[in-house]
Structure formats: structure tokens, C-alpha cells
Design a protein around this motif. Structure first.
Motif, PDB file in Angstrom:
ATOM      1  N   GLU A 130      -7.682  33.557  -2.524  1.00  0.00           N
ATOM      2  CA  GLU A 130      -8.788  32.927  -3.087  1.00  0.00           C
ATOM      3  C   GLU A 130     -10.036  33.459  -2.605  1.00  0.00           C
ATOM      4  O   GLU A 130     -11.249  33.413  -3.213  1.00  0.00           O
ATOM      5  CB  GLU A 130      -8.534  31.249  -2.567  1.00  0.00           C
ATOM      6  N   GLN A 131     -10.228  33.693  -1.234  1.00  0.00           N
ATOM      7  CA  GLN A 131     -11.428  34.208  -0.755  1.00  0.00           C
ATOM      8  C   GLN A 131     -12.004  35.751  -1.290  1.00  0.00           C
ATOM      9  O   GLN A 131     -12.803  35.871  -1.521  1.00  0.00           O
ATOM     10  CB  GLN A 131     -11.381  34.535   0.728  1.00  0.00           C
ATOM     11  N   ILE A 132     -10.847  36.527  -1.656  1.00  0.00           N
ATOM     12  CA  ILE A 132     -11.286  37.722  -2.280  1.00  0.00           C
ATOM     13  C   ILE A 132     -11.675  37.583  -3.613  1.00  0.00           C
ATOM     14  O   ILE A 132     -12.639  38.217  -4.151  1.00  0.00           O
ATOM     15  CB  ILE A 132      -9.888  38.554  -2.374  1.00  0.00           C
ATOM     16  N   LYS A 133     -11.086  36.618  -4.358  1.00  0.00           N
ATOM     17  CA  LYS A 133     -11.726  36.296  -5.804  1.00  0.00           C
ATOM     18  C   LYS A 133     -13.064  35.652  -5.677  1.00  0.00           C
ATOM     19  O   LYS A 133     -14.085  36.037  -6.443  1.00  0.00           O
ATOM     20  CB  LYS A 133     -10.819  35.238  -6.351  1.00  0.00           C
ATOM     21  N   THR A 134     -13.357  34.831  -4.523  1.00  0.00           N
ATOM     22  CA  THR A 134     -14.716  34.501  -4.465  1.00  0.00           C
ATOM     23  C   THR A 134     -15.668  35.094  -4.011  1.00  0.00           C
ATOM     24  O   THR A 134     -16.770  35.313  -4.570  1.00  0.00           O
ATOM     25  CB  THR A 134     -14.630  33.032  -3.555  1.00  0.00           C
ATOM     26  N   GLU A 135     -15.450  36.117  -2.793  1.00  0.00           N
ATOM     27  CA  GLU A 135     -16.431  36.879  -2.501  1.00  0.00           C
ATOM     28  C   GLU A 135     -16.482  38.350  -2.917  1.00  0.00           C
ATOM     29  O   GLU A 135     -17.565  38.697  -3.150  1.00  0.00           O
ATOM     30  CB  GLU A 135     -15.899  37.188  -0.726  1.00  0.00           C
ATOM     31  N   LEU A 136     -15.331  38.689  -3.521  1.00  0.00           N
ATOM     32  CA  LEU A 136     -15.603  39.892  -4.242  1.00  0.00           C
ATOM     33  C   LEU A 136     -15.297  40.175  -5.755  1.00  0.00           C
ATOM     34  O   LEU A 136     -15.264  40.965  -6.157  1.00  0.00           O
ATOM     35  CB  LEU A 136     -14.352  40.972  -3.580  1.00  0.00           C
ATOM     36  N   GLU A 137     -15.068  38.894  -6.202  1.00  0.00           N
ATOM     37  CA  GLU A 137     -15.058  38.587  -7.640  1.00  0.00           C
ATOM     38  C   GLU A 137     -13.730  39.638  -8.103  1.00  0.00           C
ATOM     39  O   GLU A 137     -13.950  40.229  -9.257  1.00  0.00           O
ATOM     40  CB  GLU A 137     -16.217  38.892  -8.328  1.00  0.00           C
ATOM     41  N   ILE A 138     -12.832  39.340  -7.541  1.00  0.00           N
ATOM     42  CA  ILE A 138     -11.712  40.458  -7.845  1.00  0.00           C
ATOM     43  C   ILE A 138     -10.327  39.591  -7.824  1.00  0.00           C
ATOM     44  O   ILE A 138     -10.086  38.721  -6.859  1.00  0.00           O
ATOM     45  CB  ILE A 138     -11.386  41.404  -6.829  1.00  0.00           C
ATOM     46  N   SER A 139      -9.719  39.601  -8.773  1.00  0.00           N
ATOM     47  CA  SER A 139      -8.347  38.652  -8.834  1.00  0.00           C
ATOM     48  C   SER A 139      -7.134  39.479  -8.547  1.00  0.00           C
ATOM     49  O   SER A 139      -6.829  40.235  -9.546  1.00  0.00           O
ATOM     50  CB  SER A 139      -8.044  37.864 -10.133  1.00  0.00           C
ATOM     51  N   LEU A 140      -6.443  39.257  -7.407  1.00  0.00           N
ATOM     52  CA  LEU A 140      -5.328  40.102  -7.088  1.00  0.00           C
ATOM     53  C   LEU A 140      -4.260  39.493  -7.560  1.00  0.00           C
ATOM     54  O   LEU A 140      -4.122  38.048  -7.745  1.00  0.00           O
ATOM     55  CB  LEU A 140      -5.289  40.468  -5.710  1.00  0.00           C
ATOM     56  N   PRO A 141      -2.866  39.995  -8.030  1.00  0.00           N
ATOM     57  CA  PRO A 141      -1.777  39.378  -8.353  1.00  0.00           C
ATOM     58  C   PRO A 141      -1.219  38.304  -7.228  1.00  0.00           C
ATOM     59  O   PRO A 141      -1.172  38.773  -6.070  1.00  0.00           O
ATOM     60  CB  PRO A 141      -0.595  40.391  -8.342  1.00  0.00           C
ATOM     61  N   SER A 142      -0.657  37.087  -7.769  1.00  0.00           N
ATOM     62  CA  SER A 142      -0.331  36.319  -6.787  1.00  0.00           C
ATOM     63  C   SER A 142       0.784  36.797  -5.834  1.00  0.00           C
ATOM     64  O   SER A 142       0.991  35.951  -4.663  1.00  0.00           O
ATOM     65  CB  SER A 142       0.243  34.804  -7.568  1.00  0.00           C
ATOM     66  N   SER A 143       1.681  37.582  -6.221  1.00  0.00           N
ATOM     67  CA  SER A 143       2.646  38.304  -5.324  1.00  0.00           C
ATOM     68  C   SER A 143       2.292  38.798  -3.980  1.00  0.00           C
ATOM     69  O   SER A 143       2.956  39.194  -3.236  1.00  0.00           O
ATOM     70  CB  SER A 143       3.389  39.269  -6.255  1.00  0.00           C
ATOM     71  N   GLU A 144       0.775  39.087  -4.378  1.00  0.00           N
ATOM     72  CA  GLU A 144      -0.020  39.755  -3.040  1.00  0.00           C
ATOM     73  C   GLU A 144       0.086  38.776  -1.753  1.00  0.00           C
ATOM     74  O   GLU A 144      -0.036  39.157  -0.587  1.00  0.00           O
ATOM     75  CB  GLU A 144      -1.263  40.208  -3.321  1.00  0.00           C
TER      76      GLU A 144
END
Length: 275
Positions: A130-144
Motif C-alpha cells: 500500500e505504501q509503495i503504491k501511495t508513495e511511488l505510484e507503483i502497484s506490485l503484485p499482491s503475491s509480493e
């Protein structure tokens, strides 16, 4: 690296990443760091070249990782190993690079087991995404989330490597499976006793991996009392003892069985109380 993160060396040429608000403001190479501004110190493992590692990680990735680690320490209520930030930041950077290159990791059964085995750490893995998506605007796979969770597990136990954490996780999975099969239950993963049980198994395995087990026969009377009071948990502990010996060549003493029996009894009782 930025206003809040600097790569520094001490008088022994040991490399550190230092975090503190404004610690890097108007600083250039070879400037002295104001120690009063340091709020966190991070180091590499096994004398790795910190410069080489840091050069491969974007400063904004390090920044968000520091926030994740700080949040994780608050949630777990403990100080985590100082190498966590570098290891987790490196993992996040590699995940971002893989995504940009369109590379998908093969499915690993571990990702489905980790949410059950390490529920608190898995929640931190999801928070990280969630933080990576918010701060970096990058959506990583949920498996990560599962693999990031292992970094938080590794940072608590004092084990030597991620390989050891994965090995301990494999054994923990076998132990949990034995308990659930014998008692015909699905353990309540969010209970305090389950958390204590998992922590006990991790430290128990850590002691064995590093030959820190001390043999003692001082508790034989207590052992006799415990196995008589909790016969089914005792029987379960014997199944686990045999599994550890035959599959992993690990010997479990009666002293260790005492604690294992008690943890089995508590964690199963929590689950049965809700049925």
C-alpha cells in the motif's frame, strides 16, 4: 542520498545508511554527520559493499522503506535487525525492476502458506504494498506481500540468512500440519497463544541451527507431570519429535518437549474454544 538519508562511514571504515530529518541537508562528500540528527542506523550483512548495494536502489525506494520499517517496529512492538532496511529496500527495488521489464516470478507455494504461518508479518507485507503504491505510484503484485513478510520474520530472529528463515518456515509448516491433523482443527492464527507458539518454534529452531541447545535432565519430574496432564498434546509432541528427527536430523530433548507440549495445548485450546 537525500535530505533524510545519507551513506556514511565511521572511523573503522564501516559503512552505514543513516536516517534523520534534515541529516543530509546541504551535505557533500566527506562532511561530518551531526550525530544528534540520527534517528535510525542501518547496516549491511556479511560485510557487503554498501556503496554497490545503495547505488542499485533509488533514494525514494529507500525513503519509503524506512517508513515501512518504522511502522513495522511499532506493529510488532520490537526493535528489528538493523540490516532489514537494506534487505527490504533491495527486494522492493528488484520487484519494481522486474515489473518494469515485464518479468513474472513463478508461483511459489510459500506465498499461500505465509499468511497463515506469519499473520502479523503478512499484514506488514500488505501494508508495504500500500505504501509503495501511495508513495511511488507503483502497484506490485499482491503475491509480493508474502515475500516481504519473510524479511520482517528474518529481522526478528537473529538468523544468519533468508535461506535459514525459509528453512525454519518449512519446518514450522510441517509442525502446524501435524497439530491440525492430529486434533482435526484449523489453528486460530490471530490468537496471542498462536503468536507465542510460532515465536517459540522459531527460537527453538534458531538454537538448533546454531548449536546453542543445552541438554539438561533437571525437569524430568515436571516432564512426567506435563505429559500425564496433557496426554493428547504429549502424543502430538512425540509425532513432531519423530518428524524432526527423521526428516531433519534434529533431536528434541524432554526439556524442549515440555515447552512444546504446553504451547500445543494452549494453541489448540484457543481454537477449540471457538468451535
Amino acid at each position: 542520498m537525500n535530505n533524510n538519508l545519507v551513506l556514511a562511514v565511521n572511523e573503522h571504515d564501516e559503512e552505514f545508511v543513516l536516517f534523520g530529518k534534515g541529516i543530509g541537508f546541504k551535505k557533500k562528500k566527506n562532511d561530518l554527520v551531526d550525530k544528534s540528527l540520527i534517528t535510525k542506523t542501518f547496516l549491511s550483512k556479511d560485510n557487503q559493499n554498501m556503496v554497490a548495494i545503495i547505488e542499485s536502489i533509488q533514494p525514494d525506494v529507500l525513503d519509503v522503506t524506512e517508513k515501512i520499517v518504522t511502522y513495522g517496529e511499532g506493529q510488532l512492538n520490537k526493535k528489528l535487525n538493523g540490516s532489514l532496511m537494506i534487505a527490504l529496500a533491495d527486494h522492493i527495488q528488484c520487484a519494481i525492476d522486474r515489473q518494469k521489464q515485464g518479468i513474472d516470478l513463478p508461483e511459489n507455494t510459500m506465498q499461500w502458506e505465509i499468511p497463515f504461518l506469519y499473520s502479523k508479518e503478512h499484514e506488514l507485507g500488505k501494508y508495504s504494498l500500500e505504501q509503495i503504491k501511495t508513495e511511488l505510484e507503483i502497484s506490485l503484485p499482491s503475491s509480493e506481500a508474502a515475500f516481504m513478510a519473510l524479511h520482517f520474520v528474518n529481522a526478528q530472529d537473529g538468523v544468519e540468512s533468508m535461506d535459514e528463515t525459509i528453512f525454519i518456515t518449512k519446518i514450522l509448516k510441517s509442525i502446524v500440519k501435524s497439530i491440525q491433523t492430529l486434533f482435526n482443527v484449523s489453528l486460530k492464527k490471530d490468537s496471542l497463544n498462536y503468536s507465542r507458539f510460532v515465536t517459540h518454534i522459531r527460537y527453538f529452531m534458531n538454537r538448533h541451527l546454531h548449536n546453542k541447545v543445552q541438554e539438561s535432565n533437571e525437569n524430568e519430574k515436571l516432564f512426567d507431570i506435563i505429559k500425564e496432564q496433557y496426554p493428547k498434546s504429549y502424543a502430538c509432541s512425540l509425532v513432531i519429535k519423530e518428524m524432526l528427527n527423521s526428516d531433519y536430523n534434529i533431536d528434541v530433548s524432554n526439556d524442549e518437549l515440555i515447552y512444546l507440549i504446553i504451547h500445543i495445548e494452549r494453541v489448540v485450546s484457543d481454537t477449540q474454544a471457538l468451535e
